[in-house]
Scaffold this motif. Sequence first.
Motif, PDB file in Angstrom:
ATOM      1  N   HIS A  89       0.917  -1.001   0.041  1.00 18.50           N
ATOM      2  CA  HIS A  89      -0.088  -0.035   0.030  1.00 18.50           C
ATOM      3  C   HIS A  89       0.921   1.277  -0.053  1.00 18.50           C
ATOM      4  CE1 HIS A  89      -3.237  -2.439   0.527  1.00 18.50           C
ATOM      5  NE2 HIS A  89      -2.738  -3.049   1.736  1.00 18.50           N
ATOM      6  N   LEU A  90       1.996   1.092   0.708  1.00 21.05           N
ATOM      7  CA  LEU A  90       2.871   2.238   0.672  1.00 21.05           C
ATOM      8  C   LEU A  90       3.509   2.503  -0.616  1.00 21.05           C
ATOM      9  CD1 LEU A  90       4.604   1.809   4.481  1.00 21.05           C
ATOM     10  CD2 LEU A  90       2.869   3.784   3.685  1.00 21.05           C
ATOM     11  N   PHE A  91       4.080   1.545  -1.037  1.00 22.18           N
ATOM     12  CA  PHE A  91       4.478   1.611  -2.367  1.00 22.18           C
ATOM     13  C   PHE A  91       3.654   2.156  -3.486  1.00 22.18           C
ATOM     14  CE2 PHE A  91       5.729  -0.211  -6.692  1.00 22.18           C
ATOM     15  CZ  PHE A  91       6.988   0.252  -6.591  1.00 22.18           C
ATOM     16  N   ASN A  92       2.353   1.671  -3.505  1.00 19.68           N
ATOM     17  CA  ASN A  92       1.413   2.139  -4.381  1.00 19.68           C
ATOM     18  C   ASN A  92       0.992   3.301  -4.155  1.00 19.68           C
ATOM     19  OD1 ASN A  92       1.299  -0.287  -5.692  1.00 19.68           O
ATOM     20  ND2 ASN A  92      -0.652  -1.151  -4.582  1.00 19.68           N
ATOM     21  N   ALA A  93       1.076   4.010  -2.796  1.00 19.16           N
ATOM     22  CA  ALA A  93       0.965   5.446  -2.611  1.00 19.16           C
ATOM     23  C   ALA A  93       1.941   6.210  -3.522  1.00 19.16           C
ATOM     24  CB  ALA A  93       0.566   5.817  -1.149  1.00 19.16           C
ATOM     25  N   VAL A  94       3.268   5.693  -3.243  1.00 17.19           N
ATOM     26  CA  VAL A  94       4.272   6.545  -3.967  1.00 17.19           C
ATOM     27  C   VAL A  94       4.100   6.728  -5.558  1.00 17.19           C
ATOM     28  CG1 VAL A  94       6.678   6.739  -4.049  1.00 17.19           C
ATOM     29  CG2 VAL A  94       5.908   6.090  -1.853  1.00 17.19           C
ATOM     30  N   ILE A  95       3.652   5.400  -6.080  1.00 19.69           N
ATOM     31  CA  ILE A  95       3.657   5.415  -7.411  1.00 19.69           C
ATOM     32  C   ILE A  95       2.607   6.266  -7.837  1.00 19.69           C
ATOM     33  CG2 ILE A  95       2.901   4.008  -9.338  1.00 19.69           C
ATOM     34  CD1 ILE A  95       5.949   3.675  -8.727  1.00 19.69           C
ATOM     35  N   ASP A  96       1.397   6.418  -7.054  1.00 20.54           N
ATOM     36  CA  ASP A  96       0.327   7.054  -7.367  1.00 20.54           C
ATOM     37  C   ASP A  96       0.603   8.688  -7.388  1.00 20.54           C
ATOM     38  OD1 ASP A  96      -2.851   7.421  -7.972  1.00 20.54           O
ATOM     39  OD2 ASP A  96      -2.483   8.565  -5.843  1.00 20.54           O
ATOM     40  N   LEU A  97       1.385   9.101  -6.254  1.00 22.03           N
ATOM     41  CA  LEU A  97       1.887  10.377  -6.185  1.00 22.03           C
ATOM     42  C   LEU A  97       2.634  11.005  -7.525  1.00 22.03           C
ATOM     43  CD1 LEU A  97       2.356  12.820  -4.113  1.00 22.03           C
ATOM     44  CD2 LEU A  97       4.654  11.618  -3.578  1.00 22.03           C
ATOM     45  N   CYS A  98       3.661   9.986  -8.033  1.00 23.61           N
ATOM     46  CA  CYS A  98       4.126  10.276  -9.278  1.00 23.61           C
ATOM     47  C   CYS A  98       3.515  10.263 -10.549  1.00 23.61           C
ATOM     48  CB  CYS A  98       5.370   9.109  -9.394  1.00 23.61           C
ATOM     49  SG  CYS A  98       6.816   8.972  -8.135  1.00 23.61           S
ATOM     50  N   VAL A  99       2.267   9.503 -10.648  1.00 26.08           N
ATOM     51  CA  VAL A  99       1.643   9.711 -12.087  1.00 26.08           C
ATOM     52  C   VAL A  99       0.630  10.865 -11.899  1.00 26.08           C
ATOM     53  CG1 VAL A  99       1.987   7.022 -12.443  1.00 26.08           C
ATOM     54  CG2 VAL A  99      -0.078   8.043 -11.014  1.00 26.08           C
ATOM     55  N   GLN A 100       0.441  11.349 -10.413  1.00 28.00           N
ATOM     56  CA  GLN A 100      -0.500  12.562 -10.465  1.00 28.00           C
ATOM     57  C   GLN A 100       0.006  13.721 -11.450  1.00 28.00           C
ATOM     58  OE1 GLN A 100      -3.528  12.452  -9.445  1.00 28.00           O
ATOM     59  NE2 GLN A 100      -2.842  10.137  -9.405  1.00 28.00           N
ATOM     60  N   LYS A 101       1.419  13.594 -11.723  1.00 24.27           N
ATOM     61  CA  LYS A 101       1.810  14.789 -12.431  1.00 24.27           C
ATOM     62  C   LYS A 101       1.908  14.717 -13.947  1.00 24.27           C
ATOM     63  CE  LYS A 101       3.504  16.786  -8.855  1.00 24.27           C
ATOM     64  NZ  LYS A 101       3.128  18.404  -8.464  1.00 24.27           N
ATOM     65  N   LEU A 102       1.265  13.405 -14.346  1.00 26.92           N
ATOM     66  CA  LEU A 102       1.148  13.369 -15.792  1.00 26.92           C
ATOM     67  C   LEU A 102       0.335  14.411 -16.500  1.00 26.92           C
ATOM     68  CD1 LEU A 102       1.091   9.263 -15.860  1.00 26.92           C
ATOM     69  CD2 LEU A 102       2.880  10.982 -16.698  1.00 26.92           C
ATOM     70  N   ASN A 103       0.533  14.798 -17.631  1.00 26.21           N
ATOM     71  CA  ASN A 103      -0.445  15.765 -18.375  1.00 26.21           C
ATOM     72  C   ASN A 103      -1.672  14.742 -18.812  1.00 26.21           C
ATOM     73  OD1 ASN A 103      -1.735  17.113 -20.282  1.00 26.21           O
ATOM     74  ND2 ASN A 103       0.057  18.192 -21.038  1.00 26.21           N
ATOM     75  N   ARG A 104      -2.757  14.979 -18.209  1.00 28.88           N
ATOM     76  CA  ARG A 104      -4.084  14.345 -18.498  1.00 28.88           C
ATOM     77  C   ARG A 104      -4.521  14.455 -19.805  1.00 28.88           C
ATOM     78  NH1 ARG A 104      -4.785  10.379 -14.203  1.00 28.88           N
ATOM     79  NH2 ARG A 104      -3.195  11.090 -12.787  1.00 28.88           N
ATOM     80  N   ASN A 105      -4.355  15.414 -20.387  1.00 25.75           N
ATOM     81  CA  ASN A 105      -4.756  15.717 -21.875  1.00 25.75           C
ATOM     82  C   ASN A 105      -3.821  14.862 -23.023  1.00 25.75           C
ATOM     83  OD1 ASN A 105      -6.592  17.809 -21.112  1.00 25.75           O
ATOM     84  ND2 ASN A 105      -4.520  19.108 -21.261  1.00 25.75           N
ATOM     85  N   ILE A 106      -3.049  14.111 -22.381  1.00 25.55           N
ATOM     86  CA  ILE A 106      -2.184  13.585 -23.393  1.00 25.55           C
ATOM     87  C   ILE A 106      -2.576  11.943 -22.955  1.00 25.55           C
ATOM     88  CG2 ILE A 106       0.105  12.271 -23.857  1.00 25.55           C
ATOM     89  CD1 ILE A 106       1.223  15.300 -23.354  1.00 25.55           C
ATOM     90  N   GLY A 107      -2.917  11.105 -23.932  1.00 30.98           N
ATOM     91  CA  GLY A 107      -3.210   9.836 -23.803  1.00 30.98           C
ATOM     92  C   GLY A 107      -3.941   9.004 -24.763  1.00 30.98           C
ATOM     93  N   TYR A 108      -4.556   8.083 -24.798  1.00 35.31           N
ATOM     94  CA  TYR A 108      -5.439   7.572 -26.005  1.00 35.31           C
ATOM     95  C   TYR A 108      -6.774   7.393 -25.719  1.00 35.31           C
ATOM     96  CZ  TYR A 108      -6.645   4.340 -29.776  1.00 35.31           C
ATOM     97  OH  TYR A 108      -7.074   3.692 -30.575  1.00 35.31           O
ATOM     98  N   MET A 109      -7.774   8.010 -26.535  1.00 32.40           N
ATOM     99  CA  MET A 109      -9.054   7.915 -26.412  1.00 32.40           C
ATOM    100  C   MET A 109      -9.903   6.620 -26.644  1.00 32.40           C
ATOM    101  SD  MET A 109     -10.364  10.481 -24.996  1.00 32.40           S
ATOM    102  CE  MET A 109     -12.215  10.819 -25.396  1.00 32.40           C
ATOM    103  N   LEU A 110     -10.619   5.935 -25.748  1.00 31.57           N
ATOM    104  CA  LEU A 110     -10.914   4.729 -26.005  1.00 31.57           C
ATOM    105  C   LEU A 110     -12.332   4.679 -25.384  1.00 31.57           C
ATOM    106  CD1 LEU A 110     -10.686   1.651 -26.870  1.00 31.57           C
ATOM    107  CD2 LEU A 110      -9.925   1.037 -24.674  1.00 31.57           C
ATOM    108  N   GLY A 111     -13.330   4.627 -26.082  1.00 34.56           N
ATOM    109  CA  GLY A 111     -14.972   4.690 -25.512  1.00 34.56           C
ATOM    110  C   GLY A 111     -15.415   5.759 -24.810  1.00 34.56           C
ATOM    111  N   GLY A 112     -14.789   7.019 -25.220  1.00 34.23           N
ATOM    112  CA  GLY A 112     -15.055   8.129 -24.575  1.00 34.23           C
ATOM    113  C   GLY A 112     -14.168   8.548 -23.258  1.00 34.23           C
TER     114      GLY A 112
END
Length: 168
Positions: A89-112
């Motif tokens: 859980h601690l490890f996942n919390a750190v990974i989650d902290l890191c991915v929060q900085k990603l640009n959410r406008n960048i990605g792949y649209m799938l099913g809306g």
Amino acid sequence: MLLQKCIGDAKSRCRNLTLAFLDMRKAFDSVGHGALWAACKRLGIPEHLVNYYSEFYSMSSTRLVLGNTLSNEITSKRGIKQGDPMSVHLFNAVIDLCVQKLNRNIGYMLGGEKITYMAFADDIVLFAESKEGLCVNVELLNNELRKAGFEANPGKCATISIGARKGK
């Protein structure tokens, strides 16, 4: 399944999809303790529990035996205790902290829905519709991972690009 769905969608609909597969070197051993406590606070874990775990980690030490000689105590400011039920859980919390900085406008649209990333333990997949977008998020993520004490394992990282061509 989500990854297969995105790849299948890009191929069948002739759309661009670029993927980056990132793996962290010795991930559990590398997590900085400062990142652990920042991640816990971000998730709203009560202060007294964060303090408990912080003290639990800071008071831990080890000693080495070489022949008949016992070393001084060795403490660490990195790593998550393996075998502790809270470690995942601690490890996942750190990974989650890191991915929060990603640009959410960048990605792949799938099913809306825009798919920006997938993460499982120390394996992260980034999605983008352009190489440029993928580069932006790889750089953002790498910066955050470094701050948390992680280092990418180049031998286990890869990129894939599915390109749409006119008429194909």
